[in-house]
Design a protein around this motif. Structure first.
Motif, mmCIF file in Angstrom:
data_model
loop_
_atom_site.group_PDB
_atom_site.id
_atom_site.type_symbol
_atom_site.label_atom_id
_atom_site.label_comp_id
_atom_site.label_asym_id
_atom_site.label_seq_id
_atom_site.Cartn_x
_atom_site.Cartn_y
_atom_site.Cartn_z
ATOM 1 N N LYS A 272 33.519 14.373 50.691
ATOM 2 C CA LYS A 272 32.942 15.707 50.628
ATOM 3 C C LYS A 272 32.771 16.187 49.188
ATOM 4 C CE LYS A 272 33.050 16.758 55.125
ATOM 5 N NZ LYS A 272 31.838 17.132 55.908
ATOM 6 N N LEU A 273 31.791 17.065 49.011
ATOM 7 C CA LEU A 273 31.646 17.830 47.781
ATOM 8 C C LEU A 273 32.222 19.214 48.033
ATOM 9 C CD1 LEU A 273 30.524 18.535 44.962
ATOM 10 C CD2 LEU A 273 28.319 19.034 46.065
ATOM 11 N N VAL A 274 33.245 19.578 47.267
ATOM 12 C CA VAL A 274 33.864 20.888 47.392
ATOM 13 C C VAL A 274 33.259 21.789 46.308
ATOM 14 C CG1 VAL A 274 36.006 22.195 47.389
ATOM 15 C CG2 VAL A 274 35.996 19.839 48.246
ATOM 16 N N VAL A 275 32.371 22.690 46.729
ATOM 17 C CA VAL A 275 31.776 23.624 45.779
ATOM 18 C C VAL A 275 32.781 24.728 45.463
ATOM 19 C CG1 VAL A 275 29.948 25.327 45.420
ATOM 20 C CG2 VAL A 275 29.421 23.168 46.558
ATOM 21 N N LEU A 276 33.028 24.930 44.186
ATOM 22 C CA LEU A 276 33.847 26.043 43.722
ATOM 23 C C LEU A 276 32.863 27.141 43.351
ATOM 24 C CD1 LEU A 276 36.425 24.020 41.620
ATOM 25 C CD2 LEU A 276 36.676 24.868 43.956
ATOM 26 N N GLN A 277 32.658 28.044 44.272
ATOM 27 C CA GLN A 277 31.547 28.989 44.249
ATOM 28 C C GLN A 277 31.797 30.113 43.250
ATOM 29 O OE1 GLN A 277 30.406 30.040 48.212
ATOM 30 N NE2 GLN A 277 29.239 31.821 47.594
ATOM 31 N N ASP A 278 31.064 30.042 42.124
ATOM 32 C CA ASP A 278 31.184 31.049 41.066
ATOM 33 C C ASP A 278 29.940 31.940 41.097
ATOM 34 O OD1 ASP A 278 32.229 32.438 38.976
ATOM 35 O OD2 ASP A 278 31.994 30.863 37.478
ATOM 36 N N PHE A 279 29.554 32.362 42.290
ATOM 37 C CA PHE A 279 28.406 33.240 42.487
ATOM 38 C C PHE A 279 28.592 33.955 43.819
ATOM 39 C CE2 PHE A 279 27.396 28.969 43.962
ATOM 40 C CZ PHE A 279 26.911 29.156 45.243
ATOM 41 N N SER A 280 27.846 35.035 44.000
ATOM 42 C CA SER A 280 28.000 35.851 45.201
ATOM 43 C C SER A 280 27.268 35.234 46.387
ATOM 44 C CB SER A 280 27.487 37.269 44.942
ATOM 45 O OG SER A 280 26.114 37.230 44.571
ATOM 46 N N GLY A 281 27.583 35.739 47.572
ATOM 47 C CA GLY A 281 26.948 35.256 48.783
ATOM 48 C C GLY A 281 27.962 34.777 49.788
ATOM 49 N N PRO A 282 27.506 34.396 50.994
ATOM 50 C CA PRO A 282 28.423 33.868 52.013
ATOM 51 C C PRO A 282 29.162 32.643 51.511
ATOM 52 C CG PRO A 282 26.258 34.340 52.948
ATOM 53 C CD PRO A 282 26.112 34.463 51.463
ATOM 54 N N ASP A 283 30.239 32.293 52.187
ATOM 55 C CA ASP A 283 31.042 31.140 51.763
ATOM 56 C C ASP A 283 30.235 29.852 51.857
ATOM 57 O OD1 ASP A 283 33.168 32.753 51.317
ATOM 58 O OD2 ASP A 283 34.265 32.240 53.144
#
Length: 301
Positions: free
Chosen positions: A187-198
């Motif tokens: 898997k690619l685990v995105v570390l979300q540094d932006f707004s929006g749904p998970d």
């Protein structure tokens, strides 16, 4: 008093000039491949499947892994260049944390380091990561993703489109909850540094030390102190929380390569002194890391 201040100002100017010349000297050196620092085109050796030996039950927050800061920053001169190995060689050398900065223009997501376009787009990154994970299903890749050199604050839809176009939806870990190693494999685990749904885990949920401002090479010791303290905290901190330490830094009188040569050397010695000890150090993110340094970090697992 005025004469004293002028003397101090002149002395400081001379000191900064000497530091700047030192930076230029480092910048103008030939390519280097040492155990801790490597700005050549390829790593000394590869370590593509090192996560295979980690138990499936271990939470990803308890895994020690190496990463690269501004992973795709190959262009723009010494002030903006942070890496020299292409993405596929970084992954095969053992890098498992990627730091991606995208400029958002009319739905396009191009890779940038500040104002400098890095001659790539997010789709190429996703294709490369997907290909690597297909070939090495025992591995996982974490990727911080943030907007750079544009301020739309609305890249979520574009990121989703890129995932569907250049990879596949099932490639991602779709939760802000930290997975176990077994859940994260392939898997690619995105570390979300932006707004929006998970879309993945939230970057802000990590325990982060990113004291990147190093005004001159005279401030390297302060930078190292920050790195050292955060690594020590990671070893004893909450094991359910992922620790992320940036060993990278830069400033007008301290280019990334000059800082990396000094910090990577201290990091290598620090880790060497603890060799043979199983210790959680979290994610250690670097500029121009060398294969032996990556291996040393990996061996703490």
């Amino acid at each position: 008093m005025g004469s004293y201040r002028r003397t101090v100002a002149i002395a400081w100017t001379l000191l900064e000039t000497m530091v700047f010349l030192g930076v230029l000297a480092v910048t103008c050196e030939g390519k280097v491949q040492r155990p801790e620092y490597d700005d050549t085109g390829a790593p000394e050796f590869l370590n593509p499947s090192w996560m295979a030996s980690i138990p499936d039950s271990r939470p990803l927050s308890e895994v020690t892994l190496p990463g690269t800061h501004n992973t795709m920053a190959f262009y723009g001169g010494a002030l903006t260049e942070c890496q020299s190995w292409p993405l596929d060689l970084q992954l095969r050398a053992g890098v498992r944390f990627l730091d991606m900065r995208v400029r958002h223009v009319k739905g396009n997501l191009t890779i940038h380091h500040g104002v400098v376009y890095q001659r790539a787009h997010l789709g190429q990154v996703l294709e490369g990561v997907a290909r690597f994970l297909q070939e090495r299903p025992t591995e996982t890749v974490l990727m911080r993703l943030k907007e750079e050199f544009s301020e739309t604050n609305d890249i979520y839809a574009a990121v989703v489109d890129y995932v569907h176009c250049y990879a596949n939806w099932d490639l991602l870990w779709h939760s802000r909850i930290t997975p176990t190693m077994g859940q994260a494999r392939g898997k690619l685990v995105v570390l979300q540094d932006f707004s929006g749904p998970d879309l993945g885990m939230r970057y802000g949920s990590l325990h982060i030390a990113d004291d990147w401002k190093v005004p001159t090479l005279l401030h390297v010791s302060e930078k190292w102190q920050s790195v050292h303290e955060h690594l020590a905290a990671a070893a004893v901190g909450n094991s359910t929380r992922t620790y992320l330490t940036f060993a990278s830094g830069a400033g007008i009188f301290a280019y990334p390569n000059a800082v990396a040569q000094r910090i990577n050397g201290r990091l290598y010695k620090y880790l060497s002194d603890m060799a043979g000890i199983s210790k959680r150090l979290g994610i250690i993110t670097m500029d121009f890391p060398a294969a032996p340094l990556l291996k040393m970090i990996i061996d703490f697992n």
